[in-house]
Design a protein around this motif. Structure first.
Motif, PDB file in Angstrom:
ATOM      1  N   LYS A 156      37.287  79.345   2.609  1.00 61.13           N
ATOM      2  CA  LYS A 156      37.152  78.310   3.643  1.00 61.13           C
ATOM      3  C   LYS A 156      38.407  78.211   4.505  1.00 61.13           C
ATOM      4  CE  LYS A 156      33.055  76.758   2.455  1.00 61.13           C
ATOM      5  NZ  LYS A 156      32.789  77.773   1.420  1.00 61.13           N
ATOM      6  N   GLU A 193      38.774  77.635   8.612  1.00 57.88           N
ATOM      7  CA  GLU A 193      39.564  76.566   9.196  1.00 57.88           C
ATOM      8  C   GLU A 193      40.640  77.121  10.129  1.00 57.88           C
ATOM      9  OE1 GLU A 193      41.007  74.512   5.803  1.00 57.88           O
ATOM     10  OE2 GLU A 193      39.074  73.592   5.306  1.00 57.88           O
ATOM     11  N   GLN A 242      39.017  78.201  13.391  1.00 61.34           N
ATOM     12  CA  GLN A 242      38.679  77.045  14.221  1.00 61.34           C
ATOM     13  C   GLN A 242      39.928  76.386  14.784  1.00 61.34           C
ATOM     14  OE1 GLN A 242      36.337  74.809  11.406  1.00 61.34           O
ATOM     15  NE2 GLN A 242      34.420  75.808  12.015  1.00 61.34           N
ATOM     16  N   ALA A 243      41.022  76.491  14.043  1.00 62.51           N
ATOM     17  CA  ALA A 243      42.282  75.895  14.499  1.00 62.51           C
ATOM     18  C   ALA A 243      42.835  76.600  15.735  1.00 62.51           C
ATOM     19  CB  ALA A 243      43.318  75.924  13.382  1.00 62.51           C
TER      20      ALA A 243
END
Length: 217
Positions: A116, A120, A123-124
């Motif tokens: 995960k 993340e 997406q960051a």
């Protein structure tokens, strides 16, 4: 043994026409099940409640219907609803839909196995959900799902014999027709079994190769 070889020479050309249809059904349904399975899997992991619930429900329904019933429905019932399919089209569509549920669970497991933290991080840096899936998740998930995907290919090859129930003249039906007309059941069905095995062995070796590569990582 000599009688078997004589029968082989006599029946092999007829059975080979069945092999061609077996391969067509297998490849066609594999492509369809892969496409649909990926769609169902992406819906399951989308995080959108409606899509997740729809996909989960659809997968459960598909898994709960025997393949032969699905084939009968497509070939015999759909014409009454205004959609007529050829036996070959119904076979590919039926097997493709049936196996899409198993493909979906395979793909979902591969997607959810990705760390995960990578999602993340993607997406960051501004990647959207689809871009993250396409560039980060799916390329890694493919390596995870390859061994079970190979097993699904083998099962689809064998289950293509169920297309004979709706008159697709693939290998199993050709063998049945020859046996019923010649009464040489032993020779015919031994030959049919050997031909299925011959088609399955390359896939079995391919799966073993994928499993070894996965085990080395």
């Amino acid at each position: 043994m000599q009688a078997f070889w004589r029968d082989t020479v006599e029946f092999l050309p007829i059975l080979m026409s069945g092999v061609a249809l077996t391969i067509i059904v297998t490849i066609g349904s594999l492509l369809l099940s892969t496409t649909l399975g990926l769609v169902w899997a992406l819906m399951r992991v989308s995080g959108i409640g409606v899509l997740t619930g729809f996909s989960a429900g659809l997968i459960n329904v598909i898994r709960g219907i025997p393949i032969i019933v699905l084939l009968f429905y497509l070939y015999f019932v759909m014409p009454e609803l205004g959609l007529t399919l050829t036996a070959l089209q119904a076979a590919i569509l039926g097997l493709g839909i049936a196996y899409s549920a198993y493909q979906a669970e395979n793909f979902r497991a591969g997607i959810e196995a990705i760390d995960k933290g990578q999602i993340e991080a993607a997406q960051a840096i501004g990647m959207g959900w689809w871009q993250t899936m396409r560039r980060v998740v799916l390329p890694q998930a493919v390596k995870i799902v390859l061994p079970p995907y190979g097993n699904i290919m083998i099962m689809m090859l064998k289950d293509s014999s169920q297309a004979s129930t709706i008159t697709v003249a693939e290998l199993a039906l050709q063998g049945k027709l020859i046996a019923s007309s010649t009464f040489k059941n032993t020779s015919v069905f031994t030959l049919v079994a050997l031909m299925y095995l011959t088609m399955s062995i390359p896939l079995i070796l391919l799966v073993r190769h994928f499993e070894k590569r996965a085990g080395q990582k």
